[in-house]
Design an enzyme around this catalytic site. Structure first.
Site, PDB file in Angstrom:
ATOM      1  N   ASP A  87      -7.282  -9.299  10.312  1.00 34.74           N
ATOM      2  CA  ASP A  87      -6.939 -10.429   9.443  1.00 34.74           C
ATOM      3  C   ASP A  87      -5.444 -10.375   9.134  1.00 34.74           C
ATOM      4  O   ASP A  87      -4.770  -9.406   9.500  1.00 34.74           O
ATOM      5  CB  ASP A  87      -7.763 -10.401   8.147  1.00 34.74           C
ATOM      6  CG  ASP A  87      -7.744  -9.040   7.485  1.00 34.74           C
ATOM      7  OD1 ASP A  87      -6.685  -8.369   7.522  1.00 34.74           O
ATOM      8  OD2 ASP A  87      -8.770  -8.625   6.921  1.00 34.74           O
ATOM      9  N   ASP A  89      -2.514 -10.591   6.186  1.00 36.28           N
ATOM     10  CA  ASP A  89      -2.215 -10.554   4.752  1.00 36.28           C
ATOM     11  C   ASP A  89      -0.757 -10.917   4.559  1.00 36.28           C
ATOM     12  O   ASP A  89       0.107 -10.526   5.348  1.00 36.28           O
ATOM     13  CB  ASP A  89      -2.473  -9.147   4.205  1.00 36.28           C
ATOM     14  CG  ASP A  89      -3.890  -8.684   4.507  1.00 36.28           C
ATOM     15  OD1 ASP A  89      -4.822  -9.324   4.020  1.00 36.28           O
ATOM     16  OD2 ASP A  89      -4.045  -7.699   5.253  1.00 36.28           O
ATOM     17  N   ASP A 171      -0.322   1.522  -0.040  1.00 32.79           N
ATOM     18  CA  ASP A 171      -0.922   2.846   0.100  1.00 32.79           C
ATOM     19  C   ASP A 171      -0.197   3.736   1.123  1.00 32.79           C
ATOM     20  O   ASP A 171       0.365   4.766   0.763  1.00 32.79           O
ATOM     21  CB  ASP A 171      -2.437   2.753   0.399  1.00 32.79           C
ATOM     22  CG  ASP A 171      -2.808   1.742   1.475  1.00 32.79           C
ATOM     23  OD1 ASP A 171      -1.887   1.185   2.111  1.00 32.79           O
ATOM     24  OD2 ASP A 171      -4.009   1.516   1.692  1.00 32.79           O
TER      25      ASP A 171
HETATM   26  P1  ATP Z   1      -7.438  -3.924   7.880  1.00 35.91           P
HETATM   27  O1  ATP Z   1      -7.404  -5.311   7.286  1.00 35.91           O
HETATM   28  O2  ATP Z   1      -7.201  -3.883   9.335  1.00 35.91           O
HETATM   29  O3  ATP Z   1      -8.597  -3.121   7.443  1.00 35.91           O
HETATM   30  P2  ATP Z   1      -5.116  -3.578   6.209  1.00 35.91           P
HETATM   31  O4  ATP Z   1      -4.053  -2.525   6.174  1.00 35.91           O
HETATM   32  O5  ATP Z   1      -4.659  -4.974   6.437  1.00 35.91           O
HETATM   33  O6  ATP Z   1      -6.176  -3.123   7.288  1.00 35.91           O
HETATM   34  P3  ATP Z   1      -6.325  -4.534   3.801  1.00 35.91           P
HETATM   35  O7  ATP Z   1      -7.462  -3.949   3.048  1.00 35.91           O
HETATM   36  O8  ATP Z   1      -6.479  -5.859   4.433  1.00 35.91           O
HETATM   37  O9  ATP Z   1      -5.901  -3.447   4.865  1.00 35.91           O
HETATM   38  O10 ATP Z   1      -5.086  -4.563   2.806  1.00 35.91           O
HETATM   39  C1  ATP Z   1      -3.872  -5.205   3.131  1.00 35.91           C
HETATM   40  C2  ATP Z   1      -2.714  -4.363   2.658  1.00 35.91           C
HETATM   41  O11 ATP Z   1      -2.751  -4.239   1.235  1.00 35.91           O
HETATM   42  C3  ATP Z   1      -2.706  -2.930   3.163  1.00 35.91           C
HETATM   43  O12 ATP Z   1      -2.100  -2.834   4.426  1.00 35.91           O
HETATM   44  C4  ATP Z   1      -1.899  -2.222   2.103  1.00 35.91           C
HETATM   45  O13 ATP Z   1      -0.526  -2.454   2.276  1.00 35.91           O
HETATM   46  C5  ATP Z   1      -2.329  -2.938   0.838  1.00 35.91           C
HETATM   47  N1  ATP Z   1      -3.468  -2.259   0.180  1.00 35.91           N
HETATM   48  C6  ATP Z   1      -4.772  -2.526   0.350  1.00 35.91           C
HETATM   49  N2  ATP Z   1      -5.535  -1.724  -0.414  1.00 35.91           N
HETATM   50  C7  ATP Z   1      -4.684  -0.933  -1.083  1.00 35.91           C
HETATM   51  C8  ATP Z   1      -4.846   0.111  -2.053  1.00 35.91           C
HETATM   52  N3  ATP Z   1      -6.055   0.493  -2.462  1.00 35.91           N
HETATM   53  N4  ATP Z   1      -3.723   0.698  -2.552  1.00 35.91           N
HETATM   54  C9  ATP Z   1      -2.499   0.305  -2.143  1.00 35.91           C
HETATM   55  N5  ATP Z   1      -2.278  -0.652  -1.238  1.00 35.91           N
HETATM   56  C10 ATP Z   1      -3.348  -1.273  -0.711  1.00 35.91           C
HETATM   57 MG    MG Z   2      -5.891  -6.683   6.331  1.00 33.35          MG
END
Ligand code: ATP
Ligand code: MG
Length: 483
Positions: A87, A89, A171
């Protein structure tokens, strides 16, 4: 004399302030991001072609509304790794309300972490306002709506800041990469590009503080390591086992969401092993974890591993999956143990024992993961079908075949047959499970005439055992017990 005294007191206070100030700074170990590494268009692989049309639309609209907007997180990281992002963001300096005023298709969600969802049919673009720091928020005149628990957990994370602060609040270093659709550059605040290529999962800031703020980051470290085939860097890995008990503070609804990400994305088996190694699995399935530790059920470990392998295969080959199947598999043996306990301790009929065990197991499980009712209903159907599948006489087999969850129940029977026959502990029971699974495999694909013959032959071979059952005056067996 009085003047001299007050001067000494003032200098002592100043000295204390200086010392305390220094200690606080060194304790928090918060990095300070001022200068990002900037990768120009020819230095990175992120192109507009690799970004979804809708995500680009959101970036352009925010930019033309006068706001800064960047693709961030998995969207940039995965493109750098040559993967297709799950996805997209976006991070921006527009507040949720300002975002909402720009998009008709915008929904504001979340209390702990307020976000905007821009909805384009089945695709949702998540837009987050830059987060800022909590301690300094009043000095910086930011809107303060945060709270922290005694364990250091952030109960609210809605303090807004600038892009540097936003990067520090993310994170992992690999998730703090920002792509601008205005200048096509990637902004790397935490040396994340190097970690992407070195395949390192590294927390930003002091690991213990960051896990205390949000213990789910421990799960995220594992998930990214298995998903991206990376290593968890030593300092990021070190505190996990010790801090695992913080998981008890995570609300069951959030743990359900994390369960889906860990177990329904094609890496369930790897994540299961990692979670067990870090003592984190118990916070998802306490009853299962206990049985695994006590090794009280011979088939349990193999059975849930086979169910996860099966789920992974289905996910990776784009077949339909339901979390209910995996939940049913996880809790099958705890359920059987509970039924046996109730059968031996009480005067309940096996059927009543089944429903009593169901209610006990489910209410205990709900304290860890909030399984939505619709999935609970399917789990119950799968379990009840195990009993139905063992009763084939008369019209029963046809009724069972028409059950809306027949396929899931049959697949579950196949797993049980495979595992219990591999164990080969009870030859009679094993052969009956395998025979049953084969019978249903043939029956569902046979024509009406053959089906009648198959049912007749079951009736004949069963007539002896039915008489025995009647002689013992045993009531109807509980789901799954007879097969
Ligand atoms: P994927 O969507 O492929 O699982 P992602 O890195 O995009 O991986 P998401 O859960 O969509 O993960 O979150 C988007 C972004 O928001 C992350 O890349 C990170 O930068 C931030 N993020 C998400 N959850 C947290 C958290 N618990 N603490 C700090 N930052 C976070
Ligand atoms: Mg994501």
């Amino acid at each position: 004399m009085i003047k001299l005294g007050s001067t000494i007191i003032k200098s002592v206070i100043n000295l204390c302030k200086k010392v305390l100030g220094k200690t606080r700074k060194s304790q928090s170990k918060q990095p300070s991001f001022d200068e990002p590494k900037i990768l120009s268009r020819d230095q990175h692989p992120v192109s507009r072609k690799s970004i979804s049309h809708n995500a680009l639309k959101v970036l352009y609209r925010l930019n033309s509304g006068g706001y800064d907007a960047y693709l961030v997180g998995g969207g940039v990281r995965d493109i750098l790794l040559g993967l297709e992002p799950k996805d997209f963001d976006i991070a921006t300096n527009a507040t949720p309300e300002q975002i909402k005023s720009l998009f008709r298709n915008c929904r504001l969600i979340g209390r702990r972490f307020r976000l905007a969802h821009i909805v384009f049919g089945r695709e949702i673009i998540e837009v987050a306002t830059f987060r800022g720091h909590h301690e300094n928020s009043e000095e910086k005149n930011c809107q303060k709506t945060s709270k922290q628990s005694e364990d250091g957990m952030l109960l609210r994370d809605n303090i807004y800041g600038n892009i540097e602060e936003d990067a520090e609040r993310r994170d992992f270093t690999i998730n703090a990469l920002y792509y601008s659709a205005k200048d096509f550059k990637v902004y790397d605040f935490a040396n994340g590009v190097a970690d992407v290529y070195a395949k390192q999962i590294r927390l930003i800031g002091d690991p213990e503080t960051r896990y205390r703020e949000d213990p789910v980051r421990m799960l995220r470290a594992i998930r990214f390591a298995t998903k991206l085939d990376m290593n968890i860097q030593a300092d990021t890995k070190a505190p996990i086992k010790e801090l695992a008990p913080l998981m008890a503070n995570i609300p069951p609804a959030r743990l359900f969401e994390e369960f889906l990400k860990l177990f329904m994305s094609g890496k369930a088996l790897d994540n299961f092993h990692q979670l067990r190694d870090y003592n984190l699995f118990q916070y998802f399935f306490p009853a299962v974890d206990q049985q695994l530790n006590q090794q009280s059920q011979v088939y349990l470990a193999d059975f849930i591993c086979l169910a996860m392998k099966n789920t992974d295969h289905r996910v990776n080959t784009d077949q339909r999956v339901t979390p209910a199947f995996l939940f049913a598999a996880m809790l099958w043996y705890p359920m059987q143990e509970q039924i046996q306990r109730l059968n031996s301790d009480t005067q309940l009929t096996p059927q009543d024992a089944f429903f009593a065990a169901l209610s006990e197991i489910m209410s205990e499980q709900q304290r860890s993961i909030a399984i939505p009712k619709r999935f609970q209903a399917v789990m119950k159907d799968i379990w009840i079908l195990q009993d139905k599948l063992s009763r084939r006489e008369g019209k029963r087999a046809f009724k069972t075949l028409e059950h809306p969850k027949f396929r899931a129940g049959y697949d579950f029977l196949l797993l049980r047959a495979e595992i219990e026959s591999a164990g080969n502990q009870d030859a009679e029971k094993t052969s009956s499970l395998q025979e049953l699974a084969k019978w249903w495999g043939d029956f569902q694909h046979s024509n009406a005439e053959t089906q009648q013959v198959m049912i007749k032959s079951v009736g004949q071979s069963r007539s002896g055992s039915r008489r025995t059952t009647r002689k013992r005056r045993k009531p109807r067996a509980a789901a799954g017990n007879e097969a």
